[in-house]
Design a protein around this motif. Structure first.
Motif, PDB file in Angstrom:
ATOM      1  N   UNK A   1       0.830  -1.215   0.000  1.00 57.79           N
ATOM      2  CA  UNK A   1       0.000   0.000   0.000  1.00 57.79           C
ATOM      3  C   UNK A   1       0.862   1.262   0.000  1.00 57.79           C
ATOM      4  N   UNK A   2       2.040   1.192   0.636  1.00 58.73           N
ATOM      5  CA  UNK A   2       2.967   2.327   0.598  1.00 58.73           C
ATOM      6  C   UNK A   2       3.498   2.534  -0.818  1.00 58.73           C
ATOM      7  N   UNK A   3       3.820   1.437  -1.507  1.00 52.69           N
ATOM      8  CA  UNK A   3       4.314   1.519  -2.883  1.00 52.69           C
ATOM      9  C   UNK A   3       3.253   2.077  -3.828  1.00 52.69           C
ATOM     10  N   UNK A   4       1.996   1.727  -3.599  1.00 47.77           N
ATOM     11  CA  UNK A   4       0.893   2.194  -4.451  1.00 47.77           C
ATOM     12  C   UNK A   4       0.386   3.578  -4.042  1.00 47.77           C
ATOM     13  N   UNK A   5       1.019   4.185  -3.018  1.00 48.99           N
ATOM     14  CA  UNK A   5       0.676   5.527  -2.513  1.00 48.99           C
ATOM     15  C   UNK A   5      -0.732   5.597  -1.912  1.00 48.99           C
ATOM     16  N   UNK A   6      -1.232   4.457  -1.411  1.00 46.88           N
ATOM     17  CA  UNK A   6      -2.525   4.474  -0.716  1.00 46.88           C
ATOM     18  C   UNK A   6      -2.352   4.893   0.736  1.00 46.88           C
ATOM     19  N   UNK A   7      -1.121   4.764   1.270  1.00 46.73           N
ATOM     20  CA  UNK A   7      -0.797   5.218   2.621  1.00 46.73           C
ATOM     21  C   UNK A   7       0.388   6.172   2.501  1.00 46.73           C
ATOM     22  N   UNK A   8       0.318   7.277   3.256  1.00 41.22           N
ATOM     23  CA  UNK A   8       1.422   8.239   3.274  1.00 41.22           C
ATOM     24  C   UNK A   8       2.386   7.851   4.401  1.00 41.22           C
ATOM     25  N   UNK A   9       3.669   7.545   4.089  1.00 39.40           N
ATOM     26  CA  UNK A   9       4.598   7.106   5.143  1.00 39.40           C
ATOM     27  C   UNK A   9       4.994   8.209   6.122  1.00 39.40           C
ATOM     28  N   UNK A  10       4.792   9.506   5.748  1.00 41.81           N
ATOM     29  CA  UNK A  10       5.149  10.597   6.665  1.00 41.81           C
ATOM     30  C   UNK A  10       4.174  10.683   7.840  1.00 41.81           C
ATOM     31  N   UNK A  11       2.899  10.385   7.603  1.00 41.22           N
ATOM     32  CA  UNK A  11       1.890  10.457   8.664  1.00 41.22           C
ATOM     33  C   UNK A  11       1.936   9.193   9.530  1.00 41.22           C
TER      34      UNK A  11
END
Length: 152
Positions: A82-92
């Motif tokens: 999901x991080x790779x697909x940009x469904x989750x923002x890793x900064x938040x």
């Protein structure tokens, strides 16, 4: 000499039915006279004379707990996907509300657990209800932060 409260098994001889009138259990073998209960192969344990039996009147409950805690499970490789697909923002900070908003976890779940299947390459800050020890190690190994809500 044997005592009933002793651990030695007390051998009680079994009743020998149908061995003559003089034995006290001869002829009808203690079953009375005639009728359905005197015959062999008859089981009418829960029969209530045609009335709807108790076991059918009561609702089914079985082994499905009524107050079951539904816990969603999510693996590290799924989070990385999901991080790779940009469904989750890793900064938040990743928590249950964010996972529900991005439709990764169904809205009926109240808690979720992180499992360690797969690998994680992105540094994340995640808040979960439960976590496996190996998942915690993997997250902290790459410099991420895992916060467990209400630890026991």
């Amino acid at each position: 000499m044997s005592f009933l409260n002793n651990n030695v098994r007390v051998k009680i001889p079994k009743k020998r039915l149908g061995r003559g009138i003089g034995s006290g259990k001869g002829k009808t073998s203690g079953r009375g006279v005639k009728g359905q209960k005197s015959r062999s192969g008859v089981a009418i344990k829960s029969f209530e004379g045609g009335q709807m039996p108790l076991y059918r009147r009561l609702p089914k409950r079985g082994f499905n707990p009524i107050n079951k805690n539904k816990i969603a499970k999510i693996n590290l490789d799924q989070i990385q996907n999901f991080l790779d697909k940009k469904r989750i923002n890793p900064e938040n900070q990743i928590n249950l509300e964010i996972l529900k908003k991005s439709k990764i976890i169904n809205k009926s779940y109240l808690k979720y657990k992180i499992l360690s299947n797969g690998s994680l390459t992105t540094k994340i800050n995640i808040e979960a209800d439960f976590s496996s020890n190996s998942a915690k190690d993997k997250i902290e190994k790459i410099g991420g932060v895992l916060i467990i809500k209400n630890p026991k």
